[in-house]
Design a protein around this motif. Structure first.
Motif, PDB file in Angstrom:
ATOM      1  N   LEU A   1       0.683  -1.354  -0.296  1.00 44.09           N
ATOM      2  CA  LEU A   1       0.044  -0.032   0.002  1.00 44.09           C
ATOM      3  C   LEU A   1       1.012   1.203  -0.059  1.00 44.09           C
ATOM      4  O   LEU A   1       0.523   2.344  -0.678  1.00 44.09           O
ATOM      5  CB  LEU A   1      -0.659   0.016   1.155  1.00 44.09           C
ATOM      6  N   ASN A   2       1.816   1.037   0.872  1.00 42.14           N
ATOM      7  CA  ASN A   2       2.924   2.544   0.942  1.00 42.14           C
ATOM      8  C   ASN A   2       3.251   2.564  -0.504  1.00 42.14           C
ATOM      9  O   ASN A   2       3.579   3.822  -0.970  1.00 42.14           O
ATOM     10  CB  ASN A   2       4.026   1.967   1.725  1.00 42.14           C
ATOM     11  N   PHE A   3       3.970   1.544  -1.216  1.00 44.70           N
ATOM     12  CA  PHE A   3       4.714   1.799  -2.705  1.00 44.70           C
ATOM     13  C   PHE A   3       3.661   2.246  -3.632  1.00 44.70           C
ATOM     14  O   PHE A   3       3.914   3.016  -4.557  1.00 44.70           O
ATOM     15  CB  PHE A   3       5.302   0.592  -3.011  1.00 44.70           C
ATOM     16  N   ILE A   4       2.181   1.971  -3.507  1.00 49.52           N
ATOM     17  CA  ILE A   4       0.986   2.374  -4.497  1.00 49.52           C
ATOM     18  C   ILE A   4       0.743   3.934  -4.195  1.00 49.52           C
ATOM     19  O   ILE A   4       0.664   4.519  -5.164  1.00 49.52           O
ATOM     20  CB  ILE A   4      -0.094   1.297  -4.202  1.00 49.52           C
ATOM     21  N   THR A   5       0.529   4.211  -2.901  1.00 47.07           N
ATOM     22  CA  THR A   5       0.109   5.522  -2.600  1.00 47.07           C
ATOM     23  C   THR A   5       1.225   6.546  -2.422  1.00 47.07           C
ATOM     24  O   THR A   5       0.828   7.688  -2.944  1.00 47.07           O
ATOM     25  CB  THR A   5      -0.660   5.497  -1.401  1.00 47.07           C
ATOM     26  N   SER A   6       2.143   6.426  -1.824  1.00 50.78           N
ATOM     27  CA  SER A   6       3.336   7.204  -1.884  1.00 50.78           C
ATOM     28  C   SER A   6       4.604   6.721  -1.842  1.00 50.78           C
ATOM     29  O   SER A   6       5.213   6.513  -0.955  1.00 50.78           O
ATOM     30  CB  SER A   6       3.109   8.020  -0.502  1.00 50.78           C
ATOM     31  N   PRO A   7       5.105   6.369  -2.981  1.00 50.21           N
ATOM     32  CA  PRO A   7       6.430   5.571  -3.128  1.00 50.21           C
ATOM     33  C   PRO A   7       7.364   6.476  -2.512  1.00 50.21           C
ATOM     34  O   PRO A   7       8.686   5.819  -2.425  1.00 50.21           O
ATOM     35  CB  PRO A   7       6.382   5.159  -4.492  1.00 50.21           C
ATOM     36  N   SER A   8       7.372   7.868  -2.585  1.00 55.36           N
ATOM     37  CA  SER A   8       8.680   8.786  -2.153  1.00 55.36           C
ATOM     38  C   SER A   8       8.865   8.681  -0.634  1.00 55.36           C
ATOM     39  O   SER A   8       9.833   9.171  -0.225  1.00 55.36           O
ATOM     40  CB  SER A   8       8.346  10.054  -2.718  1.00 55.36           C
ATOM     41  N   TYR A   9       7.819   8.378   0.116  1.00 49.95           N
ATOM     42  CA  TYR A   9       8.094   8.418   1.652  1.00 49.95           C
ATOM     43  C   TYR A   9       7.607   7.084   1.993  1.00 49.95           C
ATOM     44  O   TYR A   9       6.605   6.392   1.768  1.00 49.95           O
ATOM     45  CB  TYR A   9       7.191   9.351   1.947  1.00 49.95           C
ATOM     46  N   PHE A  10       8.495   6.345   2.641  1.00 45.11           N
ATOM     47  CA  PHE A  10       8.309   5.005   3.262  1.00 45.11           C
ATOM     48  C   PHE A  10       7.636   4.942   4.694  1.00 45.11           C
ATOM     49  O   PHE A  10       8.565   4.743   5.483  1.00 45.11           O
ATOM     50  CB  PHE A  10       9.562   4.109   3.265  1.00 45.11           C
ATOM     51  N   TRP A  11       6.450   5.166   4.741  1.00 43.99           N
ATOM     52  CA  TRP A  11       5.848   5.322   6.039  1.00 43.99           C
ATOM     53  C   TRP A  11       5.644   4.076   6.914  1.00 43.99           C
ATOM     54  O   TRP A  11       5.538   3.912   7.991  1.00 43.99           O
ATOM     55  CB  TRP A  11       4.641   6.338   5.861  1.00 43.99           C
ATOM     56  N   ALA A  12       5.827   3.017   5.991  1.00 49.32           N
ATOM     57  CA  ALA A  12       5.165   1.697   6.183  1.00 49.32           C
ATOM     58  C   ALA A  12       6.363   1.036   7.335  1.00 49.32           C
ATOM     59  O   ALA A  12       6.171   0.125   8.073  1.00 49.32           O
ATOM     60  CB  ALA A  12       5.058   0.855   5.254  1.00 49.32           C
ATOM     61  N   ILE A  13       7.434   1.855   7.519  1.00 50.04           N
ATOM     62  CA  ILE A  13       8.508   1.301   8.084  1.00 50.04           C
ATOM     63  C   ILE A  13       8.256   1.517   9.894  1.00 50.04           C
ATOM     64  O   ILE A  13       8.596   0.642  10.657  1.00 50.04           O
ATOM     65  CB  ILE A  13       9.987   1.966   7.948  1.00 50.04           C
ATOM     66  N   PHE A  14       7.245   2.465  10.006  1.00 47.83           N
ATOM     67  CA  PHE A  14       6.864   2.744  11.533  1.00 47.83           C
ATOM     68  C   PHE A  14       6.111   1.529  12.159  1.00 47.83           C
ATOM     69  O   PHE A  14       6.480   1.201  13.106  1.00 47.83           O
ATOM     70  CB  PHE A  14       6.189   4.086  11.524  1.00 47.83           C
ATOM     71  N   PRO A  15       5.132   0.968  11.349  1.00 45.94           N
ATOM     72  CA  PRO A  15       4.286   0.117  11.877  1.00 45.94           C
ATOM     73  C   PRO A  15       5.184  -1.290  11.906  1.00 45.94           C
ATOM     74  O   PRO A  15       5.129  -2.167  12.626  1.00 45.94           O
ATOM     75  CB  PRO A  15       3.134  -0.115  11.116  1.00 45.94           C
TER      76      PRO A  15
END
Length: 136
Positions: free
Chosen positions: A88-102
């Motif tokens: 989902l992170n790569f689909i919606t906002s590939p420039s910011y890796f927010w999935a690292i936090f969860p």
């Protein structure tokens, strides 16, 4: 040549295994004990202690299996959800890796769950086992 009690026990154990592959009856056990000069009272007490130890061992094995299944369920959930979040992170906002936090937060919790399950020499383990044992 002399033997200590541990050597005698091992030698007799091997000899009994070779003599009779299979099971012994209670009468045979009593007969062997009397031939060795072991009273029936001592044998009965020892037998009860052995049965209690066997039951405790089975309970510990069941408890460990229960805890490990819980951990692996947690691990599979972790993989599935975090894989979904990474996609989902790569689909919606590939420039910011927010999935690292969860992933890191849940990963830390998963690590402590693993530590608690596979660390079986602690007081917490004994407390958890007693609590589980009282519920069954």
């Amino acid at each position: 040549m002399t033997y200590d009690s541990e050597d005698v026990q091992k030698i007799l154990e091997i000899a009994l295994t070779r003599k009779q592959e299979g099971e012994f009856s209670r009468e045979q056990l009593l007969e062997m004990a009397s031939e060795l000069g072991i009273s029936s009272d001592i044998l009965e007490t020892t037998e009860k202690k052995w049965f209690a130890e066997q039951e405790e061992e089975r309970s510990l094995h069941t408890f460990n299996t229960f805890r490990r299944r819980g951990f692996w369920t947690h691990f599979v959930s972790f993989l599935a959800v975090n894989l979904f979040l990474i996609i989902l992170n790569f689909i919606t906002s590939p420039s910011y890796f927010w999935a690292i936090f969860p992933v890191l937060g849940w990963g830390l919790g998963l690590f402590f769950h693993w530590w608690g399950v596979y660390q079986s020499k602690s007081e917490d383990y004994e407390i958890a086992f007693q609590k589980w044992h009282s519920q069954i």
